[in-house]
Write an enzyme that holds these catalytic residues in place. Structure first.
Site, PDB file in Angstrom:
ATOM      1  N   SER A  69       0.923  -1.116  -0.230  1.00  0.00           N
ATOM      2  CA  SER A  69      -0.093   0.119  -0.076  1.00  0.00           C
ATOM      3  C   SER A  69       0.800   1.318  -0.088  1.00  0.00           C
ATOM      4  O   SER A  69       2.130   1.131   0.426  1.00  0.00           O
ATOM      5  CB  SER A  69      -0.899   0.111   1.113  1.00  0.00           C
ATOM      6  OG  SER A  69      -1.494   1.327   1.245  1.00  0.00           O
ATOM      7  N   TYR A  96      -0.983  -0.562  10.342  1.00  0.00           N
ATOM      8  CA  TYR A  96      -1.159  -0.779   8.960  1.00  0.00           C
ATOM      9  C   TYR A  96      -0.020  -0.353   8.353  1.00  0.00           C
ATOM     10  O   TYR A  96       0.389  -1.224   7.262  1.00  0.00           O
ATOM     11  CB  TYR A  96      -2.385  -0.295   8.510  1.00  0.00           C
ATOM     12  CG  TYR A  96      -2.681  -0.278   6.937  1.00  0.00           C
ATOM     13  CD1 TYR A  96      -3.212  -1.794   6.544  1.00  0.00           C
ATOM     14  CD2 TYR A  96      -2.708   0.648   5.974  1.00  0.00           C
ATOM     15  CE1 TYR A  96      -3.408  -1.952   5.387  1.00  0.00           C
ATOM     16  CE2 TYR A  96      -3.178   0.367   4.786  1.00  0.00           C
ATOM     17  CZ  TYR A  96      -3.435  -0.840   4.307  1.00  0.00           C
ATOM     18  OH  TYR A  96      -3.768  -1.205   3.218  1.00  0.00           O
TER      19      TYR A  96
END
Length: 235
Positions: free
Chosen positions: A130, A142
């Site tokens: 990501s 994350y």
């Protein structure tokens, strides 16, 4: 000649489903691993195997790998974020669960499935990271997990490349998937404003890059990360 086999984690929806659909069209046999298969669009189709498994269970991944069997392609796509937690209020259990799914499981699956790939001198591994792993993210763990996955891609490209295995990665910005359900409207608007077309990526757009890395990508393209962010992070 037997069909090539691909394992896609999180292939039940979103980007993973788009990848699974595209590989089926290329006549691959696919194995999809996911926590549930509610409304799975490819359920019951020939050349599709469904395995229900929670990837936070790191200890039993060798059992999962044995059930999956030999594969030619590994797509480490499963992952999630927890934007409801802040850096200074992130429960230990939530952190560990996210890190297991988003980082530890992909790395362990590379360890497990590369054994057979090395014997056959062929393999294609693609990790879904990501932009969060490149520029930071409000969901700190994350971002940390995705940064780790980008680095693991570089490491495993070096470790496995001489055995005919390529290990590459994609780093998309926000895509039109169920993950957006966890974001509020203000944050969604900010994401869209950061790209030139003022929209999220479509799952199929990200999937095209993943499928290319998993199929037609030259052997000399190894250990890289493809940015898919529409100038959000131009470099």
């Amino acid at each position: 000649m037997s069909k090539k086999r691909a394992l896609i984690t999180g292939g039940n929806k979103g980007i993973g489903l788009a990848v699974a659909t595209a590989l089926l069209e290329l006549d691959y046999e696919i194995v999809v691993v996911a926590r549930n298969f509610d409304n799975f669009q490819l359920g019951g189709l020939p050349n599709v195997t469904e395995i229900q498994y929670d990837l936070s269970d790191i200890e039993n991944l060798p059992v999962l790998a044995k059930e999956v069997g030999e594969i030619d392609v590994l797509i480490n796509n499963a992952g999630y974020m927890q934007p409801k937690y802040t850096y200074d209020n992130y429960p230990k259990e939530a952190k560990e669960h996210l890190m297991n799914v988003d980082l530890h499981a992909p790395v362990e699956l590379m360890n497990l499935f590369s054994v057979g790939m090395k014997k056959r001198k062929y393999g294609r591994i693609v990790n879904t990271a990501s932009i969060a792993g490149q520029i930071g993210h409000p969901d700190v763990w994350y971002g940390i997990a995705k940064a780790g996955l980008i680095n693991a891609t570089k490491i495993y490209g070096k470790l496995l490349g001489s055995d005919g295995i390529t290990v590459n990665c994609v780093a998309p910005s926000a895509a039109e998937t169920d993950m957006q359900n966890d974001n509020d409207e203000k944050r969604k608007a900010a994401f869209k404003a950061a790209v030139v077309t003022n929209r999220f990526a479509e799952p199929e757009e990200v999937a095209k890059a993943i499928v290319w890395l998993a199929t037609d990508c030259p052997e000399y393209i190894n250990g890289i990360t493809i940015d898919i962010n529409n100038t959000f992070y131009a470099r």
